[in-house]
Enzyme design. Structure first.
Site, PDB file in Angstrom:
ATOM      1  N   VAL A 175       0.886  -1.081  -0.029  1.00  0.00           N
ATOM      2  CA  VAL A 175       0.115   0.139   0.052  1.00  0.00           C
ATOM      3  C   VAL A 175       0.898   1.263  -0.116  1.00  0.00           C
ATOM      4  O   VAL A 175       0.819   2.221  -0.740  1.00  0.00           O
ATOM      5  CB  VAL A 175      -0.997  -0.054   1.256  1.00  0.00           C
ATOM      6  N   PHE A 194     -17.462  -9.649  -8.284  1.00  0.00           N
ATOM      7  CA  PHE A 194     -17.062 -10.612  -6.875  1.00  0.00           C
ATOM      8  C   PHE A 194     -17.979 -11.783  -6.729  1.00  0.00           C
ATOM      9  O   PHE A 194     -18.470 -12.026  -5.662  1.00  0.00           O
ATOM     10  CB  PHE A 194     -16.814  -9.659  -5.799  1.00  0.00           C
ATOM     11  N   ALA A 253     -17.423 -18.035  -8.800  1.00  0.00           N
ATOM     12  CA  ALA A 253     -17.164 -19.311  -7.762  1.00  0.00           C
ATOM     13  C   ALA A 253     -15.799 -19.681  -8.086  1.00  0.00           C
ATOM     14  O   ALA A 253     -15.378 -19.311  -9.253  1.00  0.00           O
ATOM     15  CB  ALA A 253     -18.007 -20.107  -8.137  1.00  0.00           C
ATOM     16  N   CYS A 304      -5.672  -9.860   2.631  1.00  0.00           N
ATOM     17  CA  CYS A 304      -6.563  -9.030   3.024  1.00  0.00           C
ATOM     18  C   CYS A 304      -7.868  -9.599   3.504  1.00  0.00           C
ATOM     19  O   CYS A 304      -8.083  -9.554   4.884  1.00  0.00           O
ATOM     20  CB  CYS A 304      -7.061  -7.795   2.295  1.00  0.00           C
ATOM     21  N   LYS A 339      -7.481 -12.030   6.693  1.00  0.00           N
ATOM     22  CA  LYS A 339      -7.256 -11.408   8.038  1.00  0.00           C
ATOM     23  C   LYS A 339      -8.155 -10.249   8.338  1.00  0.00           C
ATOM     24  O   LYS A 339      -8.196 -10.180   9.549  1.00  0.00           O
ATOM     25  CB  LYS A 339      -5.681 -10.541   7.607  1.00  0.00           C
TER      26      LYS A 339
HETATM   27  C1  UGA Z   1      -8.876  -6.893  -1.514  1.00  0.00           C
HETATM   28  C2  UGA Z   1     -10.035  -5.760  -1.866  1.00  0.00           C
HETATM   29  O1  UGA Z   1     -10.699  -6.075  -3.286  1.00  0.00           O
HETATM   30  C3  UGA Z   1      -9.355  -4.467  -2.003  1.00  0.00           C
HETATM   31  O2  UGA Z   1     -10.616  -3.600  -2.286  1.00  0.00           O
HETATM   32  C4  UGA Z   1      -8.837  -4.206  -0.723  1.00  0.00           C
HETATM   33  O3  UGA Z   1      -8.286  -2.750  -0.772  1.00  0.00           O
HETATM   34  C5  UGA Z   1      -7.794  -5.203  -0.522  1.00  0.00           C
HETATM   35  O4  UGA Z   1      -8.156  -6.492  -0.273  1.00  0.00           O
HETATM   36  C6  UGA Z   1      -7.101  -4.482   0.784  1.00  0.00           C
HETATM   37  O5  UGA Z   1      -7.768  -4.666   1.965  1.00  0.00           O
HETATM   38  O6  UGA Z   1      -5.814  -4.563   0.978  1.00  0.00           O
HETATM   39  P1  UGA Z   1      -6.975  -8.144  -2.985  1.00  0.00           P
HETATM   40  O7  UGA Z   1      -6.939  -8.994  -1.653  1.00  0.00           O
HETATM   41  O8  UGA Z   1      -5.741  -7.620  -3.551  1.00  0.00           O
HETATM   42  O9  UGA Z   1      -8.052  -6.939  -2.780  1.00  0.00           O
HETATM   43  O10 UGA Z   1      -7.821  -9.234  -3.884  1.00  0.00           O
HETATM   44  P2  UGA Z   1      -9.108  -9.354  -4.572  1.00  0.00           P
HETATM   45  O11 UGA Z   1      -9.144  -8.983  -5.975  1.00  0.00           O
HETATM   46  O12 UGA Z   1     -10.281  -8.683  -3.900  1.00  0.00           O
HETATM   47  O13 UGA Z   1      -9.309 -11.073  -4.342  1.00  0.00           O
HETATM   48  C7  UGA Z   1      -9.362 -11.539  -3.021  1.00  0.00           C
HETATM   49  C8  UGA Z   1      -9.714 -12.966  -3.259  1.00  0.00           C
HETATM   50  O14 UGA Z   1     -10.797 -13.277  -3.681  1.00  0.00           O
HETATM   51  C9  UGA Z   1      -8.691 -13.761  -4.341  1.00  0.00           C
HETATM   52  O15 UGA Z   1      -8.261 -15.084  -3.723  1.00  0.00           O
HETATM   53  C10 UGA Z   1      -9.678 -14.137  -5.423  1.00  0.00           C
HETATM   54  O16 UGA Z   1      -9.409 -15.156  -6.249  1.00  0.00           O
HETATM   55  C11 UGA Z   1     -11.099 -14.091  -4.656  1.00  0.00           C
HETATM   56  N1  UGA Z   1     -12.228 -13.904  -5.431  1.00  0.00           N
HETATM   57  C12 UGA Z   1     -12.226 -12.804  -5.985  1.00  0.00           C
HETATM   58  C13 UGA Z   1     -13.084 -14.814  -6.003  1.00  0.00           C
HETATM   59  O17 UGA Z   1     -12.788 -16.051  -5.719  1.00  0.00           O
HETATM   60  N2  UGA Z   1     -14.174 -14.491  -6.548  1.00  0.00           N
HETATM   61  C14 UGA Z   1     -14.349 -13.259  -6.957  1.00  0.00           C
HETATM   62  O18 UGA Z   1     -15.527 -13.157  -7.602  1.00  0.00           O
HETATM   63  C15 UGA Z   1     -13.575 -12.095  -6.793  1.00  0.00           C
END
Ligand code: UGA
Length: 434
Positions: A11, A252, A255, A263, A266
């Site tokens: 960040v 989001f 599946a 993030c 945690k």
């Molecule tokens: C997440 C949030 O999306 C950000 O907005 C936030 O700033 C960040 O956490 C944080 O708190 O710093 P991030 O962890 O980088 O971002 O990744 P995401 O793209 O949100 O994905 C998180 C997990 O969810 C991944 O394992 C991804 O594969 C999974 N996911 C996401 C799904 O299984 N299905 C979806 O439709 C979307």
């Protein structure tokens, strides 16, 4: 504006580089000397598309610099951002605020003149009050306003997310700080990004509520996916069908093998703990955490079932190890639990990831291959765990020719069953009629 970013992790580094790109003068501070030395030499310690170029441009323009010395830059700063890590505390899941508190004390000792101190790290409700208390205690004469400004960027899309955010949330009560924060974000504000001013505690909670909601949304569709498999429905069409309802939204709702990363796991845990402490439990989130934890190993069992129920001595190839594409981050990646479940059942696991193998080596013992095809040599099952672009157009004939038996488990629904089956594979997606 003169900005200091305390903490040059994900960040801190992305925000610092983007603020510099807005035209501000930014100094990124970090205690890790090797990291700062590398940054000074133009070496970016994380994989994030576009970040190296952004850093290089802004260093060259004289707006971005790196140091291990906090006091000098803070004494001249208008705004100091705290962007240090807040890992889960060992044992109880609460966020560990040790680094935040230490940064607050160091900043307090160094400030001169009116300074806005902003927590950008994800911190539990009430942390801003504690930061303010530490600053007043360390330096009673300090003219400081403490502000909350959580970050919503996603790894892999961080620069785009920072420069085109859905909203900017700022929690404060001091009018001078409001003027400074408006100035800091002026370029985005002019771009019509909504700037939401609220109280500090509300702002802190917005961050956790947002991440918890998204984690819950993913978990919801994952459970629906399981149901789809039982009743003979297709989860991708269900996602589309519900996502087109503007009240639900299509994002989001993919599946997969469960959410991972630095993030969601945690932050959901920290929110649940805070809520319990205040005797106001968030049961939906507690359940989300439990379902997601179980899901990762369940995906291992799904692979075992696809291999005929017994994987002893069989070779399984894993495509993608990071928790999502376009990052080298392995933290809480579903691949860790899946690989463990396969190894526990006696499988020999090989894996390939475009960027994550160096980090993966610290977390799992498998055969690391140089390409998906190498990983698949002699394999009985190939499992697509992370939807990297490199796996979206695999040469299925080639893949089949190197495998012992052509079975593809696609945990991200990248492929269409008919297309893969036409190449002679047995195909298993997620949430698809079987
Ligand atoms: C997440 C949030 O999306 C950000 O907005 C936030 O700033 C960040 O956490 C944080 O708190 O710093 P991030 O962890 O980088 O971002 O990744 P995401 O793209 O949100 O994905 C998180 C997990 O969810 C991944 O394992 C991804 O594969 C999974 N996911 C996401 C799904 O299984 N299905 C979806 O439709 C979307």
């Amino acid at each position: 504006m003169r900005i200091v970013m305390v903490g040059s992790g994900y960040v801190g580094l992305v925000s610092g580089a983007c603020f510099a790109d807005f035209g501000h003068e930014v100094v990124c501070v970090d205690k890790a000397e090797d990291k700062i030395e590398a940054l000074k030499n133009g070496v970016i310690p994380i994989f994030e598309p576009g970040l190296d170029q952004l850093v290089e441009n802004n260093v060259e323009a004289g707006r971005l610099s790196f140091t291990t010395e906090l006091a000098g830059p803070v004494s001249e700063a208008d705004v100091v951002f705290i962007a240090v890590g807040t890992p889960s505390r060992r044992g109880d899941g609460h966020a560990d605020l040790g680094y935040v508190h230490a940064a607050a004390a160091e900043i307090a000792a160094a400030v001169k003149g009116f300074t806005v101190v902003v927590t950008k790290s994800t911190v539990p409700v009430g942390t801003g009050d504690e930061v303010e208390r530490i600053i007043r205690e360390t330096n009673p004469g300090a003219d400081v306003a403490v502000v909350s400004n959580p970050e919503f960027l996603r790894e892999g899309a961080a620069i785009e997310d920072f420069k085109r955010p859905d909203r900017i949330v700022v929690g404060l009560s001091d009018e001078r700080a409001r003027a400074v924060m408006t100035e800091v974000y002026r370029p985005l504000y002019l771009n019509q990004s909504p700037l939401l001013f609220t109280s500090r505690r509300t702002s802190e909670l917005i961050k956790y509520a947002a991440n918890a909601f998204l984690a819950m949304k993913i978990t919801f569709i994952n459970e629906v996916a399981d149901l789809c498999e039982k009743v003979g429905a297709d989860v991708q069409d269900v996602s589309r069908g519900i996502g087109l309802d503007g009240r639900i939204g299509s994002k989001f709702l993919h599946a997969g093998p469960g959410y991972g990363g630095s993030c969601f796991p945690k932050d959901t845990l920290a929110l649940a703990k805070t809520a319990q402490d205040y005797d106001s439990p968030v049961r939906l989130i507690e359940t989300t955490i439990a379902i997601n934890d179980n899901r990762k190993r369940a995906m291992g069992r799904k692979v075992i079932a696809a291999a005929g129920g017994d994987v002893r001595g069989k070779k399984i190839a894993v495509f993608g190890l990071t928790f999502k594409p376009n990052t080298d981050d392995m933290r809480d990646s579903p691949s860790i639990a899946i690989v463990q479940a396969l190894k526990d059942s006696g499988a020999i696991v090989s894996g390939y990831d475009p960027e994550g193998m160096e980090n993966a080596r610290q977390m799992m013992e498998i055969d690391f291959a140089t390409s998906p095809y190498k990983a698949a040599e002699g394999a009985d099952v190939a499992v697509l765990v992370t939807e990297w672009n490199a796996f979206r157009a695999l040469d299925l004939n080639r893949l089949k020719s190197v495998m012992n038996s052509p079975v593809l488990v696609d945990l991200r629904n990248v492929y269409r069953a008919a297309e893969v089956e036409a190449h002679g594979f047995a195909y298993h997606g997620v949430g698809k009629a079987v």
